[in-house]
Design a protein around this motif. Sequence first.
Motif, PDB file in Angstrom:
ATOM      1  N   PHE A 116     -38.457  25.066 -13.571  1.00 58.04           N
ATOM      2  CA  PHE A 116     -38.884  23.789 -13.010  1.00 58.04           C
ATOM      3  C   PHE A 116     -38.681  22.735 -14.101  1.00 58.04           C
ATOM      4  O   PHE A 116     -39.453  22.674 -15.058  1.00 58.04           O
ATOM      5  N   ASN A 159     -38.564  19.189 -15.602  1.00 57.55           N
ATOM      6  CA  ASN A 159     -38.959  17.775 -15.540  1.00 57.55           C
ATOM      7  C   ASN A 159     -38.541  17.066 -16.821  1.00 57.55           C
ATOM      8  O   ASN A 159     -38.985  15.981 -17.123  1.00 57.55           O
ATOM      9  N   ARG A 176     -39.328  17.445 -19.775  1.00 56.68           N
ATOM     10  CA  ARG A 176     -40.434  17.081 -20.671  1.00 56.68           C
ATOM     11  C   ARG A 176     -41.469  18.212 -20.696  1.00 56.68           C
ATOM     12  O   ARG A 176     -41.434  19.123 -19.873  1.00 56.68           O
ATOM     13  N   MET A 177     -42.379  18.130 -21.634  1.00 55.40           N
ATOM     14  CA  MET A 177     -43.524  19.030 -21.670  1.00 55.40           C
ATOM     15  C   MET A 177     -44.653  18.297 -20.953  1.00 55.40           C
ATOM     16  O   MET A 177     -45.515  17.648 -21.588  1.00 55.40           O
TER      17      MET A 177
HETATM   18 MG   LIG Z   1     -41.315  20.679 -18.453  1.00 51.41          MG
END
Ligand SMILES: [Mg+2]
Length: 351
Positions: A245, A247, A249-250
Amino acid sequence: MLSPGSTGVLPDAHAQNMHVGGSKGSISGNYAMAEADLLIVIGSRAVCQADCSGIGYKSAQAVININGDLADAMHYNRTLALVGDITAVAERLAIKLETASTSANKSDWLAACAAKKAEWGAYKRARFEAAPIRDDVWQRPALAQPAAIKIVADFAREIGAAKFFDAGDVQANGFQIVEDDKTGDTFTESGASYMGFAASALLASALADNPRYGIAFTGDGSFMMNPQILIDGIEHGVRGMIVIFDNRRMAAITGLQVAQYGAGFRTNDGVAVDYVRLAGSVSGVLAVHGGWTADELKRALKAAYAHDGLSVVHVPVYCGEHELAGLGAWGQWNVGNWCEDVQRTWMEQDL
Ligand SMILES: [Mg+2]
Ligand SMILES: Cc1ncc(C[n+]2csc(CCOP(=O)(O)OP(=O)(O)O)c2C)c(N)n1
């Protein structure tokens, strides 16, 4: 009320299953944690993901702790500890309870709980059914993480696969979403914060005498902690699927930064990674793109499952402030600049 590691101990639809509770938790689970006047603990280790989230147990006057571990059994004050094998203790209690009468306010309490569970159900449904949301990184609408995870979790149930959830939002959303009817269908790293857990757990199934098909739910950040699983997975003949998944980013950390300081800081980047090409470059791995809509994701999952070996599905997900993009945080988390407040109210309750 369930901790994230105990989903499935009671069927999800059971009237007395109030769903998961804790710092992420749920409307219904956290309601029960906050309002119950008697706490019956069964086998909990009382670690942060289980019940030290600040939300429990502010109204509890007493505790009955059925536990195999002496230290855990005495975790709370005002405790009657029933130490020993949980099944044996529970069976003996159940026999006694058959002849006891219920307390007068039990039906009121169950009705209040049912109302909260219905509220949580409606809240979840709105997020599961959310249409793709326009995203800044992808420059197009993409499924939000809760909707995408729900589709994959439903697919896992359909094919009887074990679900492994990695650290981060993927895991938090994951245990808020799963609706298991038995134990052993969902595994999280139970708060150990081990990024890379899901893919590693999937690899471990290669050692099993009777391996079960597994699906690793992982974030882009967590997957990149352990991409060597792709090579070891082929070497050791894993049958299973990794769903990334992405995105970019964290997001779990961005979420905390925004909640605590009002701004995200260096938890994203502008570097695009084509996970289909990255994973597909390993011979034997089938890598597919998860698409942008619910139907496209379902088709991708079928294609990945049809591969007799290790497959990878890359799912770009929306990340941002849209209210349908997350499942909410319903508790108080003892982390960062929240610690002082959470610990003060915890000490005040004297449990
Ligand atoms: Mg992420
Ligand atoms: C080795 C390590 N470093 C940092 C953390 C703190 N941490 C927990 S979740 C997370 C981010 C996870 O990112 P990702 O896998 O992309 O999932 P997302 O939250 O974006 O869904 C971090 C940095 C950790 N658990 N382990």
